[in-house]
Scaffold this motif. Structure first.
Motif, PDB file in Angstrom:
ATOM      1  N   ASN A  23       9.206   6.066   1.974  1.00 33.01           N
ATOM      2  CA  ASN A  23       7.917   5.993   2.679  1.00 33.01           C
ATOM      3  C   ASN A  23       6.814   6.694   1.893  1.00 33.01           C
ATOM      4  OD1 ASN A  23       9.025   4.499   4.721  1.00 33.01           O
ATOM      5  ND2 ASN A  23       9.216   6.212   6.145  1.00 33.01           N
ATOM      6  N   ALA A  24       7.127   7.835   1.264  1.00 29.71           N
ATOM      7  CA  ALA A  24       6.126   8.532   0.459  1.00 29.71           C
ATOM      8  C   ALA A  24       5.677   7.669  -0.719  1.00 29.71           C
ATOM      9  CB  ALA A  24       6.682   9.869  -0.039  1.00 29.71           C
ATOM     10  N   LEU A  25       6.626   6.959  -1.325  1.00 29.57           N
ATOM     11  CA  LEU A  25       6.294   6.102  -2.463  1.00 29.57           C
ATOM     12  C   LEU A  25       5.531   4.849  -2.038  1.00 29.57           C
ATOM     13  CD1 LEU A  25       9.645   6.486  -4.398  1.00 29.57           C
ATOM     14  CD2 LEU A  25       7.392   7.288  -5.167  1.00 29.57           C
ATOM     15  N   LEU A  26       5.965   4.229  -0.947  1.00 33.60           N
ATOM     16  CA  LEU A  26       5.350   2.967  -0.520  1.00 33.60           C
ATOM     17  C   LEU A  26       4.045   3.148   0.254  1.00 33.60           C
ATOM     18  CD1 LEU A  26       8.456   0.918   0.704  1.00 33.60           C
ATOM     19  CD2 LEU A  26       7.192   0.687  -1.452  1.00 33.60           C
ATOM     20  N   HIS A  27       3.958   4.196   1.064  1.00 35.21           N
ATOM     21  CA  HIS A  27       2.821   4.343   1.971  1.00 35.21           C
ATOM     22  C   HIS A  27       2.014   5.617   1.755  1.00 35.21           C
ATOM     23  CE1 HIS A  27       4.736   1.067   4.095  1.00 35.21           C
ATOM     24  NE2 HIS A  27       5.814   1.802   4.274  1.00 35.21           N
ATOM     25  N   GLY A  28       2.555   6.570   1.000  1.00 36.17           N
ATOM     26  CA  GLY A  28       1.902   7.868   0.885  1.00 36.17           C
ATOM     27  C   GLY A  28       1.264   8.168  -0.451  1.00 36.17           C
ATOM     28  N   GLY A  29       1.225   7.212  -1.341  1.00 32.25           N
ATOM     29  CA  GLY A  29       0.591   7.449  -2.633  1.00 32.25           C
ATOM     30  C   GLY A  29       1.465   8.197  -3.623  1.00 32.25           C
TER      31      GLY A  29
END
Length: 144
Positions: free
Chosen positions: A64-70
């Motif tokens: 999620n950090a990689l896909l949505h959090g920059g």
């Protein structure tokens, strides 16, 4: 729940000198290694189910950090009698939500399952703003 408390303690700031995984698989390997070392050193129970749950939570938070959090800007893992504590920092101020995305015709799109998985497997999940921008999500997975 977003914790609006901002602090300047080193534990809350992403630090360029600290190790940060570039992929979810790297984060999982780190969690598995720390769990093995700390459970053995502290004589803590570390059942396979707890390891699997911690690895799945780690994978979802990192993804999620990689896909949505920059991108992942900070990462930490610790193990004590309370469980496995995994923290992932990213650049986004957006709080994760459990929404099922739909296309223009109303069909359900793939994705949207990670956050509910984290919330189901972890005993405690906290989202905190970081003083330098972005957020830290900390999830505690019980050792059972």
């Amino acid at each position: 729940m977003l914790d609006k408390h901002r602090t300047n303690s080193p534990a809350t700031l992403p630090d360029a000198r600290r190790w940060v995984p570039g992929r979810p698989a790297e984060a999982r390997r780190k969690v598995e290694r720390v769990m093995t070392e700390r459970c053995r050193a502290r004589a803590l129970p570390c059942p396979p189910e707890a390891v699997e749950d911690a690895l799945l939570v780690t994978s979802e938070l990192a993804t999620n950090a990689l896909l949505h959090g920059g991108g992942i800007t900070g990462f930490d893992v610790d193990v004590d009698a309370g469980g496995v504590r995994v923290s992932v920092c990213d650049r986004s101020d957006e709080v994760p939500v459990a929404l099922q995305a739909r296309d223009d015709s109303g069909r359900t799109l793939p994705g949207g399952r990670g956050w509910p998985i984290v919330c189901r497997l972890a005993r405690d999940v906290r989202v905190a703003e970081l003083p330098c921008g972005g957020k830290r999500i900390t999830a505690v997975v019980p050792l059972r």
